[in-house]
Design a protein around this motif. Sequence first.
Motif, PDB file in Angstrom:
ATOM      1  N   MET A   1       0.587  -1.360  -0.032  1.00 17.64           N
ATOM      2  CA  MET A   1       0.143   0.101   0.169  1.00 17.64           C
ATOM      3  C   MET A   1       0.900   1.490   0.315  1.00 17.64           C
ATOM      4  SD  MET A   1      -3.033   1.294   2.909  1.00 17.64           S
ATOM      5  CE  MET A   1      -1.215   1.917   3.748  1.00 17.64           C
ATOM      6  N   THR A   2       0.857   2.205  -0.911  1.00 17.74           N
ATOM      7  CA  THR A   2       1.347   3.369  -0.928  1.00 17.74           C
ATOM      8  C   THR A   2       0.252   4.699  -0.377  1.00 17.74           C
ATOM      9  OG1 THR A   2       2.439   2.978  -2.958  1.00 17.74           O
ATOM     10  CG2 THR A   2       2.313   5.125  -2.642  1.00 17.74           C
ATOM     11  N   ILE A   3       0.862   5.312   0.262  1.00 16.42           N
ATOM     12  CA  ILE A   3       0.085   6.816   1.169  1.00 16.42           C
ATOM     13  C   ILE A   3       0.476   7.542   0.157  1.00 16.42           C
ATOM     14  CG2 ILE A   3      -0.455   8.529   2.892  1.00 16.42           C
ATOM     15  CD1 ILE A   3      -1.504   5.602   3.355  1.00 16.42           C
ATOM     16  N   ARG A   4      -1.128   8.530  -0.675  1.00 17.30           N
ATOM     17  CA  ARG A   4      -0.672   9.566  -1.275  1.00 17.30           C
ATOM     18  C   ARG A   4      -1.394  10.830  -0.360  1.00 17.30           C
ATOM     19  NH1 ARG A   4       3.087   8.836  -5.206  1.00 17.30           N
ATOM     20  NH2 ARG A   4       2.415   7.164  -7.024  1.00 17.30           N
ATOM     21  N   ALA A   5      -0.716  12.009  -1.033  1.00 21.66           N
ATOM     22  CA  ALA A   5      -1.345  13.321  -0.376  1.00 21.66           C
ATOM     23  C   ALA A   5      -2.698  14.090  -1.056  1.00 21.66           C
ATOM     24  CB  ALA A   5      -0.649  14.314  -0.011  1.00 21.66           C
ATOM     25  N   VAL A   6      -3.901  13.657  -1.388  1.00 18.68           N
ATOM     26  CA  VAL A   6      -4.568  14.198  -1.698  1.00 18.68           C
ATOM     27  C   VAL A   6      -5.212  15.121  -2.166  1.00 18.68           C
ATOM     28  CG1 VAL A   6      -7.188  13.291  -3.276  1.00 18.68           C
ATOM     29  CG2 VAL A   6      -4.941  11.418  -2.264  1.00 18.68           C
ATOM     30  N   VAL A   7      -5.369  16.220  -3.111  1.00 20.16           N
ATOM     31  CA  VAL A   7      -6.519  17.404  -3.157  1.00 20.16           C
ATOM     32  C   VAL A   7      -7.593  17.479  -2.506  1.00 20.16           C
ATOM     33  CG1 VAL A   7      -6.344  19.371  -4.247  1.00 20.16           C
ATOM     34  CG2 VAL A   7      -4.529  18.491  -4.264  1.00 20.16           C
ATOM     35  N   LYS A   8      -7.809  17.861  -1.380  1.00 22.12           N
ATOM     36  CA  LYS A   8      -9.661  17.185  -0.947  1.00 22.12           C
ATOM     37  C   LYS A   8     -10.252  18.827  -0.891  1.00 22.12           C
ATOM     38  CE  LYS A   8     -12.702  15.166   1.869  1.00 22.12           C
ATOM     39  NZ  LYS A   8     -12.876  13.737   0.824  1.00 22.12           N
ATOM     40  N   GLY A   9      -9.866  19.884  -0.902  1.00 23.77           N
ATOM     41  CA  GLY A   9     -10.424  20.921  -1.481  1.00 23.77           C
ATOM     42  C   GLY A   9      -9.412  21.822  -1.497  1.00 23.77           C
ATOM     43  N   VAL A  10     -10.480  23.526  -2.291  1.00 24.84           N
ATOM     44  CA  VAL A  10      -9.555  24.361  -2.859  1.00 24.84           C
ATOM     45  C   VAL A  10      -9.891  26.053  -2.687  1.00 24.84           C
ATOM     46  CG1 VAL A  10      -9.603  23.866  -5.306  1.00 24.84           C
ATOM     47  CG2 VAL A  10      -7.997  25.435  -4.762  1.00 24.84           C
ATOM     48  N   GLY A  11      -9.145  26.582  -2.178  1.00 23.78           N
ATOM     49  CA  GLY A  11     -10.426  28.082  -2.266  1.00 23.78           C
ATOM     50  C   GLY A  11      -9.589  29.099  -2.480  1.00 23.78           C
ATOM     51  N   HIS A  12      -9.434  30.409  -2.803  1.00 21.50           N
ATOM     52  CA  HIS A  12      -8.718  31.566  -2.798  1.00 21.50           C
ATOM     53  C   HIS A  12      -9.631  32.461  -2.273  1.00 21.50           C
ATOM     54  CE1 HIS A  12     -11.594  32.198  -6.701  1.00 21.50           C
ATOM     55  NE2 HIS A  12     -11.156  33.392  -6.373  1.00 21.50           N
ATOM     56  N   TYR A  13      -9.031  33.883  -1.526  1.00 20.00           N
ATOM     57  CA  TYR A  13      -9.699  35.025  -1.631  1.00 20.00           C
ATOM     58  C   TYR A  13      -9.060  36.295  -2.014  1.00 20.00           C
ATOM     59  CZ  TYR A  13     -11.692  39.146   0.534  1.00 20.00           C
ATOM     60  OH  TYR A  13     -11.815  40.341   1.396  1.00 20.00           O
ATOM     61  N   LEU A  14      -9.334  37.208  -2.369  1.00 21.70           N
ATOM     62  CA  LEU A  14      -9.128  38.155  -3.122  1.00 21.70           C
ATOM     63  C   LEU A  14      -9.397  39.087  -2.231  1.00 21.70           C
ATOM     64  CD1 LEU A  14      -8.735  37.225  -6.552  1.00 21.70           C
ATOM     65  CD2 LEU A  14      -6.629  37.874  -5.554  1.00 21.70           C
ATOM     66  N   PRO A  15      -9.086  39.978  -2.383  1.00 24.27           N
ATOM     67  CA  PRO A  15      -9.396  42.137  -1.377  1.00 24.27           C
ATOM     68  C   PRO A  15      -9.943  42.211  -2.493  1.00 24.27           C
ATOM     69  CG  PRO A  15      -6.747  41.919  -1.759  1.00 24.27           C
ATOM     70  CD  PRO A  15      -7.243  40.726  -2.345  1.00 24.27           C
ATOM     71  N   ASP A  16     -11.236  43.011  -2.148  1.00 29.25           N
ATOM     72  CA  ASP A  16     -12.151  43.987  -2.854  1.00 29.25           C
ATOM     73  C   ASP A  16     -11.899  44.984  -3.778  1.00 29.25           C
ATOM     74  OD1 ASP A  16     -13.710  41.994  -1.245  1.00 29.25           O
ATOM     75  OD2 ASP A  16     -14.546  43.544  -0.229  1.00 29.25           O
ATOM     76  N   ARG A  17     -10.621  45.658  -3.478  1.00 24.35           N
ATOM     77  CA  ARG A  17      -9.950  46.731  -3.740  1.00 24.35           C
ATOM     78  C   ARG A  17      -9.111  45.906  -5.278  1.00 24.35           C
ATOM     79  NH1 ARG A  17      -5.458  50.462  -2.935  1.00 24.35           N
ATOM     80  NH2 ARG A  17      -5.631  52.612  -4.050  1.00 24.35           N
ATOM     81  N   VAL A 157       4.259  47.694 -10.424  1.00 26.05           N
ATOM     82  CA  VAL A 157       3.226  47.339 -11.445  1.00 26.05           C
ATOM     83  C   VAL A 157       3.137  46.345 -11.597  1.00 26.05           C
ATOM     84  CG1 VAL A 157       3.830  50.091 -12.580  1.00 26.05           C
ATOM     85  CG2 VAL A 157       4.258  47.505 -13.073  1.00 26.05           C
ATOM     86  N   LEU A 158       3.621  45.502 -10.264  1.00 28.76           N
ATOM     87  CA  LEU A 158       4.555  44.152 -11.079  1.00 28.76           C
ATOM     88  C   LEU A 158       2.884  43.211  -9.994  1.00 28.76           C
ATOM     89  CD1 LEU A 158       7.868  43.155 -12.196  1.00 28.76           C
ATOM     90  CD2 LEU A 158       5.304  43.904 -13.028  1.00 28.76           C
ATOM     91  N   PHE A 159       2.783  43.568  -8.679  1.00 27.09           N
ATOM     92  CA  PHE A 159       2.442  43.029  -7.576  1.00 27.09           C
ATOM     93  C   PHE A 159       1.201  43.299  -7.350  1.00 27.09           C
ATOM     94  CE2 PHE A 159       7.502  42.313  -7.716  1.00 27.09           C
ATOM     95  CZ  PHE A 159       7.252  41.476  -7.672  1.00 27.09           C
ATOM     96  N   GLY A 160       1.027  42.258  -6.754  1.00 23.70           N
ATOM     97  CA  GLY A 160      -1.238  42.413  -6.106  1.00 23.70           C
ATOM     98  C   GLY A 160      -1.167  41.080  -4.974  1.00 23.70           C
ATOM     99  N   ASP A 161      -2.167  41.311  -4.249  1.00 21.94           N
ATOM    100  CA  ASP A 161      -2.596  40.970  -2.586  1.00 21.94           C
ATOM    101  C   ASP A 161      -3.196  39.632  -3.025  1.00 21.94           C
ATOM    102  OD1 ASP A 161      -0.771  42.799  -2.062  1.00 21.94           O
ATOM    103  OD2 ASP A 161      -2.386  44.288  -0.707  1.00 21.94           O
ATOM    104  N   GLY A 162      -3.213  38.865  -2.144  1.00 23.56           N
ATOM    105  CA  GLY A 162      -4.587  37.728  -2.100  1.00 23.56           C
ATOM    106  C   GLY A 162      -3.950  36.567  -1.842  1.00 23.56           C
ATOM    107  N   ALA A 163      -4.852  35.427  -0.951  1.00 21.19           N
ATOM    108  CA  ALA A 163      -4.594  33.818  -1.003  1.00 21.19           C
ATOM    109  C   ALA A 163      -5.048  33.286  -1.802  1.00 21.19           C
ATOM    110  CB  ALA A 163      -4.714  34.260   0.383  1.00 21.19           C
ATOM    111  N   GLY A 164      -4.605  31.818  -1.648  1.00 23.53           N
ATOM    112  CA  GLY A 164      -5.119  30.626  -2.055  1.00 23.53           C
ATOM    113  C   GLY A 164      -4.910  29.539  -0.730  1.00 23.53           C
TER     114      GLY A 164
END
Length: 323
Positions: A1-17, A157-164
């Motif tokens: 048996m091999t154990i794998r780290a499987v993606v169960k969920g994903v989400g993100h958030y971006l500021p309103d501005r 001019v290149l950078f922004g804010d956010g999270a995932g």
Amino acid sequence: MTIRAVVKGVGHYLPDRVVPNADLETLVDTTDEWIKTRSGIERRHYAAEGQTTADLGTRAALAALADAGLQPNDIDAVIVATSTADFTFPSAATTIQGALGMTRGFAFDVQAVCAGFVFALTNANALILTGQAKRVLVIGAETFSRLMDWTDRATCVLFGDGAGALVLEAAEGTGENSDRGILATDLNSDGRYRDLLYVDGGSSTGATGHLRMEGKEVFRHAVEKLAETAHTALAKIALTGDDVDWIVPHQANIRIIEATAKRMHVPMDRVVVTVQDHGNTSAASIPLALSVGKARGQIKPGDLLVTEAIGGGLAWGSVVLRW
């Protein structure tokens, strides 16, 4: 048996501005056309006054948990990739752990700048494979707008804010490259190139500092090293670029993304691109792109993905996973 780290969920958030390129024309000598031509960026998001990196990360984490159908106390570990933590200490991860109401498990930060999420994902994979955690919440969160020198038109001019965020969960696999989950990783760094991309502040100066970058040199290293690390990771499981359904790259610059895809012999219609809408969100860019790619209907169960990133250090790496 091999154990794998499987993606169960994903989400993100971006500021309103939302800040379109035209808004930056009033701050520095630049134009919308100049920014788009050199980076592919059309707009980015900035955090509101008082809105912190941990705030963004918490919102992304809640979205990922909801997608996974889990509660905060179902999680064993929280890993946050960030270069813009709210404090020198405690970590952004423990701050987010508290905000989520988690009363168990452990939390820590990983700092590898734009490559941070790849490093965090690799650490999460190791925790799961060694049995130290069953479920790990992996977050990339940044407020890079607060590191900008607003007189430097080449960088501000290149950078922004956010999270995932992703939720990884231990699952049984066959040991074959047809398994779901993380299949291979590759991490690298070379401190000889630290002066190519850095922030001129910290405990040595007593000030936060500003981002400094040698753009042409970073571009050269990025194209070379990103394709190389992706090939290395794929080779570990006897696969090539032909087997890849989606490249989900660090979203720094459309020209880097295009050049890397070309070196991997992967057409651009198999590359998830979000840089036009978010700018460079550093460690947040890959999980943000994964979440957006799923929401768009691009990324589907069973797809083979390669994520790759390079950041200050220099630090770079890749993760191959089956969704």
